[in-house]
Design an enzyme around this catalytic site. Structure first.
Site, PDB file in Angstrom:
ATOM      1  N   LYS A 183      -7.296  -1.147  -9.739  1.00 44.69           N
ATOM      2  CA  LYS A 183      -6.853  -0.458  -8.529  1.00 44.69           C
ATOM      3  C   LYS A 183      -7.033   1.045  -8.732  1.00 44.69           C
ATOM      4  CE  LYS A 183      -3.412  -3.361  -6.225  1.00 44.69           C
ATOM      5  NZ  LYS A 183      -1.995  -3.413  -5.791  1.00 44.69           N
ATOM      6  N   GLU A 226       8.164  -0.812 -14.929  1.00 42.97           N
ATOM      7  CA  GLU A 226       7.052  -1.745 -14.735  1.00 42.97           C
ATOM      8  C   GLU A 226       7.094  -2.869 -15.773  1.00 42.97           C
ATOM      9  OE1 GLU A 226       5.116  -1.859 -12.228  1.00 42.97           O
ATOM     10  OE2 GLU A 226       4.930   0.152 -11.376  1.00 42.97           O
ATOM     11  N   GLU A 269      -6.237  -8.874  -4.392  1.00 43.83           N
ATOM     12  CA  GLU A 269      -4.893  -8.960  -3.819  1.00 43.83           C
ATOM     13  C   GLU A 269      -4.874  -9.723  -2.492  1.00 43.83           C
ATOM     14  OE1 GLU A 269      -1.342  -5.906  -2.715  1.00 43.83           O
ATOM     15  OE2 GLU A 269      -2.363  -5.508  -4.601  1.00 43.83           O
ATOM     16  N   ARG A 278      -1.586 -11.606  -6.469  1.00 41.65           N
ATOM     17  CA  ARG A 278      -1.529 -10.265  -7.055  1.00 41.65           C
ATOM     18  C   ARG A 278      -0.474  -9.390  -6.373  1.00 41.65           C
ATOM     19  NH1 ARG A 278      -6.475  -6.209  -8.994  1.00 41.65           N
ATOM     20  NH2 ARG A 278      -5.089  -4.557  -9.678  1.00 41.65           N
ATOM     21  N   ASN A 285       3.719  -6.149  -7.024  1.00 41.63           N
ATOM     22  CA  ASN A 285       4.297  -5.037  -6.263  1.00 41.63           C
ATOM     23  C   ASN A 285       5.793  -5.201  -6.028  1.00 41.63           C
ATOM     24  OD1 ASN A 285       1.839  -3.561  -5.861  1.00 41.63           O
ATOM     25  ND2 ASN A 285       1.239  -5.073  -4.344  1.00 41.63           N
ATOM     26  N   HIS A 323       7.890  -2.216  -4.997  1.00 43.16           N
ATOM     27  CA  HIS A 323       7.008  -1.091  -4.696  1.00 43.16           C
ATOM     28  C   HIS A 323       7.072  -0.649  -3.234  1.00 43.16           C
ATOM     29  CE1 HIS A 323       5.575  -1.870  -8.685  1.00 43.16           C
ATOM     30  NE2 HIS A 323       4.616  -0.986  -8.608  1.00 43.16           N
ATOM     31  N   HIS A 365       7.762   3.063  -2.849  1.00 43.45           N
ATOM     32  CA  HIS A 365       6.805   3.986  -2.251  1.00 43.45           C
ATOM     33  C   HIS A 365       7.446   4.771  -1.107  1.00 43.45           C
ATOM     34  CE1 HIS A 365       3.006   1.626  -3.730  1.00 43.45           C
ATOM     35  NE2 HIS A 365       3.609   2.300  -4.694  1.00 43.45           N
ATOM     36  N   HIS A 420       7.321   7.491 -10.279  1.00 40.50           N
ATOM     37  CA  HIS A 420       6.996   6.192  -9.692  1.00 40.50           C
ATOM     38  C   HIS A 420       7.903   5.086 -10.238  1.00 40.50           C
ATOM     39  CE1 HIS A 420       4.634   2.893  -8.076  1.00 40.50           C
ATOM     40  NE2 HIS A 420       4.472   2.405  -9.291  1.00 40.50           N
TER      41      HIS A 420
END
Length: 363
Positions: free
Chosen positions: A141, A183, A235, A239, A243, A246, A250, A263
């Protein structure tokens, strides 16, 4: 040294994990005479550019470099253009390999440059932050941010190799280590209950940067991601599980301004919101949500929304998320620790209630 292979339909590439790999000429898929463009930032370059340059000189490479400003707020089209300008000014062609030396910002911008320059040139990821080592450097990505949304401009573009030197973490600020652990914890939460339990037993060693424990941890995270990417590179389905947290996270990053929260810090809060929502929907047990909250706290990560954000601040950002289809939110949630799913039929009021539950007490 440990090695994990990413197996794609078209090809495979290695992820090398170990101490002092920056000096190891055998892990670089380069040969004498190859042209390389190193992309880094001044902070990382001060520590590691001389060492990498010496290794590439020993291989016999022709070396150029470009330094981007340091920080998430510089993950922009302007920074991308700095790379293109450097490549063009020095007459680099399709036979040049870009090397991304740095954290997730450098990896994402350099990777997108590689995907775009002359319609695609090879690139190597050398991630120097824990977050990049376990997540953003693996899987292809690449992207830059836009003022209206994070990672909205980019491409799926795989590196030819990922070289993870765990010793680079010794120069990383503690806050960045903690952000990377978000993560790490995510992988256990979405895909491996045994790994989540292992993290509960070893989180203090990871915070203390025990090299053996770190390498074991990084290897398992990369293995989980490699397996998911091999099954769903673009994705289309599974996949998306990567996230977890996320979409909420975000929203925090975008609302506060890129870089004000790291992040991983935003994702930690986002995972708690996803866990609370999962519990409210009758999936995740209260005990499992509490285990997640405790592990995040032990990793020195936040579990409550920024005090400057109200619940209603989240939805406008979340509705611009790349997983939104037909104007409806699609959220990664937890059935149990170790198993995730994507939900697309959740009422916005339920989402807002989960956000409020994870808000500061005076809100």
């Amino acid at each position: 040294m440990l090695c994990v292979n990413v197996e794609l339909k078209e090809r495979r590439y290695p992820i090398h994990i170990g101490a002092n790999l920056l000096k190891d000429t055998t892990v670089y898929p380069l040969k004498k005479g190859d042209k390389v463009m190193i992309v880094s930032n001044p902070t990382v370059a001060e520590y590691y550019l001389p060492e990498l340059t010496e290794t590439l000189q020993a291989i016999g490479c022709q070396i150029s470099k470009v330094l981007l400003p340091d920080g998430e707020k510089y993950k922009t089209l302007d920074s991308l253009n700095l790379i293109f300008t450097a490549l063009l000014e020095e007459n680099h062609g399709r036979d040049t390999t870009i090397i991304a030396l740095g954290g997730g910002v450098i990896g994402d911008v350099a990777g997108y440059a590689a995907a775009s320059y002359q319609r695609g040139i090879p690139f190597i990821q050398i991630p120097t932050t824990l977050l990049a080592q376990v997540d953003s450097s693996v899987g292809g990505k690449t992207a830059v941010n836009h003022a209206l949304g994070k990672n909205m401009i980019g491409a799926f573009y795989q590196p030819v190799a990922v070289i993870i030197d765990s010793m680079t973490l010794n120069t990383l600020p503690k806050r960045e280590i903690n952000a990377g652990l978000a993560e790490v914890i995510k992988y256990g939460a979405i895909a491996d209950a045994d790994f989540f339990q292992w993290l509960e037993q070893h989180i203090d060693e990871l915070v203390a940067l025990n090299q053996s424990t770190l390498q074991t941890c990084i290897s398992r995270c990369c293995q989980i991601k490699a397996e998911v990417v091999a099954r769903d590179e673009k994705e289309k389905g599974e996949r998306a599980h990567l996230n977890l947290g996320h979409t909420f996270g975000h929203a925090i990053e975008t609302h506060l301004g890129y870089g004000n929260w790291l992040h991983g810090e935003a994702v930690a809060v986002g995972m708690m919101m996803a866990a609370v929502l999962s519990e409210k929907l009758g999936k995740l047990s209260k005990q499992e949500a509490a285990r997640l909250e405790k592990l995040l706290a032990r990793a020195n990560l936040p579990t409550l929304s920024p005090d400057s954000m109200q619940a209603q601040d989240y939805l406008p950002h979340m509705l611009r998320d790349k997983k939104v289809l037909g104007g409806k939110l699609r959220l990664v949630l937890l059935e149990t620790l170790g198993r995730a799913y994507v939900a697309s039929d959740i009422d916005n009021q339920a989402v807002l209630e989960a956000i409020r539950t994870c808000s500061q007490p005076d809100q």
